[in-house]
Design a protein around this motif. Structure first.
Motif, PDB file in Angstrom:
ATOM      1  N   GLY A   1       3.924  -3.094  -4.675  1.00 13.67           N
ATOM      2  CA  GLY A   1       3.591  -1.733  -5.002  1.00 13.67           C
ATOM      3  C   GLY A   1       2.664  -1.725  -6.152  1.00 13.67           C
TER       4      GLY A   1
ATOM      5  N   GLN B   1       1.805   2.735  -2.002  1.00 12.62           N
ATOM      6  CA  GLN B   1       1.916   4.029  -3.008  1.00 12.62           C
ATOM      7  C   GLN B   1       0.708   4.893  -2.990  1.00 12.62           C
ATOM      8  OE1 GLN B   1       1.318   0.896  -3.858  1.00 12.62           O
ATOM      9  NE2 GLN B   1      -0.557  -0.201  -4.426  1.00 12.62           N
TER      10      GLN B   1
ATOM     11  N   CYS C   1      -0.824  -4.410   4.171  1.00  5.50           N
ATOM     12  CA  CYS C   1      -1.674  -3.087   4.484  1.00  5.50           C
ATOM     13  C   CYS C   1      -1.084  -2.618   5.556  1.00  5.50           C
ATOM     14  CB  CYS C   1      -2.512  -2.566   3.894  1.00  5.50           C
ATOM     15  SG  CYS C   1      -4.389  -3.645   5.153  1.00  5.50           S
TER      16      CYS C   1
ATOM     17  N   SER D   1       0.064   1.235  -9.458  1.00  8.71           N
ATOM     18  CA  SER D   1      -1.013   2.525  -8.671  1.00  8.71           C
ATOM     19  C   SER D   1      -1.211   2.406 -10.113  1.00  8.71           C
ATOM     20  CB  SER D   1      -0.457   3.710  -8.967  1.00  8.71           C
ATOM     21  OG  SER D   1       0.455   4.141  -9.675  1.00  8.71           O
TER      22      SER D   1
ATOM     23  N   ASP E   1       0.563  -1.185  -0.293  1.00 10.56           N
ATOM     24  CA  ASP E   1       0.064   0.193   0.156  1.00 10.56           C
ATOM     25  C   ASP E   1       0.733   1.443   0.109  1.00 10.56           C
ATOM     26  OD1 ASP E   1       1.173  -0.372   2.522  1.00 10.56           O
ATOM     27  OD2 ASP E   1      -1.045   0.099   3.774  1.00 10.56           O
TER      28      ASP E   1
END
Length: 294
Positions: free
Chosen positions: A267, A10, A52, A269, A8
């Motif tokens: 990670g 990003q 996370c 996006s 997590d």
């Protein structure tokens, strides 16, 4: 553990090589729906585990997955705690005792508050740790959390100040209360393993940077390769791309060729980057060969 875990960093403005990129990502993911869209893309690419932090925004993500269980029947969370900034800000604003009360679980709150106050007064570190673990786990209630990690900021602090027993407290509480496997994130795997051996913690799950250029690997590549070859533990590799310093193909080829590595966490996006990384892991780490090259 699944072989591929989704991280997590990003989503919350963490990038170890570029502050500018980190700020841009933080702006992009101010809306929780943007985070969920990326998690959906990862799910569609076959990634079923979200590793996370316990950032406040993750609570909103948890709410979404609780409300949509049928859509994600096999989804798992690997909480990583604590999210240190949250506690530091609360202590600054409320003071130590009120900050602790703010994060206590709702169930049995009066008793927990009393226990928390007495624990602080008596400097009962084990009781305080257990309360804070319970507080961090509140947001994940009703969700599958088969592995729970201690963040490296705490793991390495405890190693540095010699409070080894706290690692055992975390290990035992996670197993006994949550029927989960405890994991430890660290920047110094060899030293952590020495301490866990001393504490009688066998075959631990340890997440640390593992990459071809030794980025944030305390002790260097040769020591890590020796540790992977000779020590008994379950490694999870993070920062395999060294925050973009290594090309994906070269980075993943190296990590997938190491012995014992059970999982890779990364990670991304965009769906394109998620697919590229997942495909490379599948290419260099065929299912038929099991975990890693060992």
């Amino acid at each position: 553990m699944d072989r591929v875990l989704f991280g997590d960093n990003q989503f919350f403005g963490v990038n170890h090589m570029s502050e500018e990129k980190a700020r841009a990502q933080q702006m992009r993911f101010q809306d929780t729906q943007a985070i969920i869209d990326v998690l959906d893309a990862a799910y569609q690419e076959g990634i079923r585990t979200f590793m996370c932090t316990t950032h406040d925004r993750v609570a909103e993500v948890c709410d979404y997955f609780r409300a949509n269980r049928d859509k994600y029947p096999d989804y798992e969370f690997f909480p990583c705690m604590p999210y240190a900034h949250k506690y530091a800000n609360a202590v600054t604003e409320y003071g130590m005792i009120d900050a602790l009360r703010k994060f206590l679980p709702d169930e049995g709150a009066v008793g927990a508050m009393l226990k928390g106050g007495l624990a602080l007064a008596n400097k009962d570190v084990a009781a305080i740790m257990q309360l804070l673990i319970d507080a961090e786990m509140k947001m994940f209630h009703g969700l599958r959390t088969p592995v729970i990690f201690m963040q490296n900021v705490i793991t390495d602090l405890l190693l540095g100040v010699g409070m080894k027993g706290c690692l055992r407290v975390f290990h035992d509480h996670v197993r006994e209360k949550y029927q989960a496997e405890p994991g430890f994130i660290t920047m110094n795997t060899p030293v952590l393993l020495d301490v866990l051996d001393e504490l009688g913690i066998d075959n631990p799950i340890v997440c640390s940077n593992i990459n071809k250029i030794g980025f944030r690997m305390c002790g260097g590549i040769e020591l890590y390769e020796k540790t992977l070859a000779e020590r008994r533990f379950r490694p999870v590799a993070m920062s395999v791309l060294a925050s973009g310093a290594i090309t994906p193909r070269e980075a993943i080829s190296y990590v997938c060729g190491l012995p014992k590595v059970e999982s890779i966490v990364f990670g991304a996006s965009s769906r394109g980057n998620i697919r590229q990384t997942k495909n490379l892991i599948d290419e260099f780490w065929p299912v038929s060969t099991g975990a890693g090259a060992g």
